[in-house]
Design an enzyme around this catalytic site. Structure first.
Site, PDB file in Angstrom:
ATOM      1  N   LYS A 158       2.284  -3.597   6.341  1.00 37.92           N
ATOM      2  CA  LYS A 158       2.664  -3.622   4.920  1.00 37.92           C
ATOM      3  C   LYS A 158       4.165  -3.401   4.774  1.00 37.92           C
ATOM      4  CE  LYS A 158      -1.333  -4.568   3.301  1.00 37.92           C
ATOM      5  NZ  LYS A 158      -1.560  -5.921   2.752  1.00 37.92           N
ATOM      6  N   TYR A 168      -1.566  -0.775  10.728  1.00 38.57           N
ATOM      7  CA  TYR A 168      -1.886  -1.358   9.411  1.00 38.57           C
ATOM      8  C   TYR A 168      -0.748  -1.060   8.434  1.00 38.57           C
ATOM      9  CZ  TYR A 168      -3.380  -1.480   4.623  1.00 38.57           C
ATOM     10  OH  TYR A 168      -3.409  -1.704   3.269  1.00 38.57           O
ATOM     11  N   SER A 216       0.821  -1.207   0.000  1.00 38.93           N
ATOM     12  CA  SER A 216       0.000   0.000   0.000  1.00 38.93           C
ATOM     13  C   SER A 216       0.853   1.255   0.000  1.00 38.93           C
ATOM     14  CB  SER A 216      -0.896  -0.009   1.247  1.00 38.93           C
ATOM     15  OG  SER A 216      -1.500   1.244   1.434  1.00 38.93           O
TER      16      SER A 216
HETATM   17  C1  WQD Z   1      -9.742   9.096   1.425  1.00 40.36           C
HETATM   18  C2  WQD Z   1     -10.006  10.573   1.686  1.00 40.36           C
HETATM   19  C3  WQD Z   1     -10.314  11.157   3.982  1.00 40.36           C
HETATM   20  C4  WQD Z   1     -14.039   8.981   4.565  1.00 40.36           C
HETATM   21  C5  WQD Z   1      -6.823   4.213   3.204  1.00 40.36           C
HETATM   22  C6  WQD Z   1      -5.623   3.429   3.605  1.00 40.36           C
HETATM   23  C7  WQD Z   1      -4.915   2.923   2.396  1.00 40.36           C
HETATM   24  C8  WQD Z   1      -5.883   2.177   1.548  1.00 40.36           C
HETATM   25  C9  WQD Z   1      -7.061   3.073   1.174  1.00 40.36           C
HETATM   26  C10 WQD Z   1      -5.742  -0.161   2.038  1.00 40.36           C
HETATM   27  C11 WQD Z   1      -9.260  11.082   2.894  1.00 40.36           C
HETATM   28  C12 WQD Z   1     -11.570  11.410   3.190  1.00 40.36           C
HETATM   29  C13 WQD Z   1     -12.884   9.499   4.003  1.00 40.36           C
HETATM   30  C14 WQD Z   1     -15.086   9.854   4.953  1.00 40.36           C
HETATM   31  C15 WQD Z   1     -13.783  11.712   4.192  1.00 40.36           C
HETATM   32  N1  WQD Z   1      -6.331   1.024   2.233  1.00 40.36           N
HETATM   33  N2  WQD Z   1     -12.778  10.847   3.823  1.00 40.36           N
HETATM   34  N3  WQD Z   1     -14.919  11.202   4.749  1.00 40.36           N
HETATM   35  O1  WQD Z   1      -7.232   7.086   4.122  1.00 40.36           O
HETATM   36  O2  WQD Z   1      -6.573   7.659   1.710  1.00 40.36           O
HETATM   37  O3  WQD Z   1      -6.389   5.331   2.492  1.00 40.36           O
HETATM   38  O4  WQD Z   1      -7.667   3.474   2.391  1.00 40.36           O
HETATM   39  O5  WQD Z   1      -4.805  -0.405   1.347  1.00 40.36           O
HETATM   40  O6  WQD Z   1      -3.874   2.074   2.835  1.00 40.36           O
HETATM   41  O7  WQD Z   1      -4.741   4.294   4.294  1.00 40.36           O
HETATM   42  O8  WQD Z   1      -8.628   6.303   2.144  1.00 40.36           O
HETATM   43  O9  WQD Z   1     -11.028   6.379   1.642  1.00 40.36           O
HETATM   44  O10 WQD Z   1     -10.303   6.408   4.086  1.00 40.36           O
HETATM   45  O11 WQD Z   1      -9.959   8.417   2.657  1.00 40.36           O
HETATM   46  O12 WQD Z   1     -13.654  12.951   4.026  1.00 40.36           O
HETATM   47  O13 WQD Z   1     -16.162   9.432   5.467  1.00 40.36           O
HETATM   48  O14 WQD Z   1     -11.392  10.749   1.961  1.00 40.36           O
HETATM   49  O15 WQD Z   1     -10.078  12.231   4.892  1.00 40.36           O
HETATM   50  O16 WQD Z   1      -8.852  12.388   2.589  1.00 40.36           O
HETATM   51  P1  WQD Z   1      -7.173   6.713   2.680  1.00 40.36           P
HETATM   52  P2  WQD Z   1     -10.048   6.819   2.672  1.00 40.36           P
END
Ligand code: WQD
Length: 340
Positions: A155, A151, A126
């Site tokens: 990785k 997490y 990741s």
């Molecule tokens: C994306 C953006 C949030 C939810 C994670 C893991 C990564 C991978 C993908 C496994 C961010 C914003 C989110 C919400 C929001 N997982 N958000 N409201 O954190 O980039 O990555 O998931 O491999 O390893 O770290 O993904 O989808 O959680 O967030 O505003 O209800 O959306 O702040 O900017 P992230 P995410």
């Protein structure tokens, strides 16, 4: 045609990869502990491909179950290892379960590869290993930083364990560092089905539109980005799946340039949270109910990939757009909620 073990094979990326493996003429053998997926995903894979791959429920945290499985599948041509817990926030509260599940299962798999001389491994890694990158876009040479979550650490350490095992036992492996996989198969036969309240953005967007959730909370609008919301590299899950088949063929055909290779899987384009919302509103012809709230701890400001190495060395390029992914995600959500 190669027989390939796909761990986590009924999960989001695993199931889409199983479809692409079958389409490429390979024979995937799927295992999953069903902790975050359901056996009905198999029906979707069969519906899309016309082939129902072998599935066995296996708990990779049990060495005995792993030994038993490999005692019956001793001539595998390779392994694609997806099975892992993957919720960043949850891992902060349950680090020991994350280390046990994500690293214990990896060690047991590597021991079987050693004992059975299975030579090819694709590891699901990741972009979270880069943390808050100093430079954008992020290349494979960007420094791997102290993980911001257990997490992410699983990785990072997982990649190190694989490299140590390669030095001692000489097999070949590719780690694929995903940015943000989203969307669903265009057929709407398989997709992302997070159990409980979704932690990731896109399933929360589609569940809000489907009225399963009241309102989307946007975590912060005071970041150093073009509109103040976080920027990520959202890549269609089918593009991610296809990259796994290309990487597997690279190992099967001995095209790899060394025993261990790493590739970023992204589109090379960053999109902010508000741009994702605008994409969804465009493809669904609707207005999404959301509000801006405070930042989420642990979020990096921006992360998007430099895709040069995957494009030139691996010979793979993402083909689908953000709008394609949001349209496919919405089609899937409407399908599972019986919305016309
Ligand atoms: C994306 C953006 C949030 C939810 C994670 C893991 C990564 C991978 C993908 C496994 C961010 C914003 C989110 C919400 C929001 N997982 N958000 N409201 O954190 O980039 O990555 O998931 O491999 O390893 O770290 O993904 O989808 O959680 O967030 O505003 O209800 O959306 O702040 O900017 P992230 P995410």
């Amino acid at each position: 045609m190669a027989q390939i073990l796909v761990t986590g094979g009924l999960g989001f990326i695993g199931s889409h990869t199983a479809v692409e493996l079958i389409k490429a003429g390979h024979e995937p053998v799927l295992i999953d502990d069903l902790s975050n997926s359901t056996a009905s995903v198999l029906d979707g894979i069969e519906e899309i491909t016309g082939h129902r791959p072998v599935f066995e429920r296996v708990d990779l945290k049990s060495k005995a179950e792993v030994r038993d499985f490999f005692g019956r599948y001793s001539s595998l041509d390779g392994i694609i290892h997806f099975a892992a817990f993957k919720a960043v926030g949850e891992s902060v509260h349950k680090p020991l379960e994350y280390y046990e599940n994500n690293l214990g299962s990896l060690v047991y798999l590597l021991q079987e590869m050693r004992d059975l001389q299975i030579d090819n491994l694709i590891f699901s890694s990741s972009c979270t290993v880069y943390g808050e990158a100093d430079e954008l876009p992020i290349t494979e040479n960007s420094p791997v930083k102290a993980a911001i979550s257990p997490y992410g650490n699983t990785k990072q350490v997982g990649e190190e364990i694989i490299q140590d095992a390669i030095k001692a036992h000489g097999f070949n492996a590719i780690s694929l560092r995903y940015f943000n996989p989203i969307g669903a198969h265009p057929s709407a036969m398989i997709g992302e089905s997070p159990l409980g309240v979704p932690l990731n953005l896109v399933p929360y967007v589609t569940q809000t539109a489907a009225k399963v959730r009241e309102q989307l909370a946007v975590f912060g609008s005071d970041y150093e980005t073009r509109d103040g919301t976080n920027e990520r590299d959202y890549i269609h899950v089918v593009d991610v799946a296809k990259a796994h088949v290309v990487a597997l063929n690279r190992l099967l055909n001995r095209q790899n340039e060394g025993a261990y290779e790493v590739f970023n899987l992204g589109t090379g384009t960053g999109s902010t949270v508000l741009e994702v919302i605008q994409s969804f509103e465009r493809v669904s012809n609707s207005k999404l109910n959301y509000k801006i709230v405070e930042r989420r701890p642990g979020d990096v400001t921006a992360a998007y990939a430099d895709t040069t190495k995957a494009n030139t060395v691996l010979g793979w390029t993402a083909e689908k757009s953000l709008d394609d992914a949001m349209a496919d995600a919405w089609r899937w959500e409407k399908k599972i909620r019986n919305i016309d």
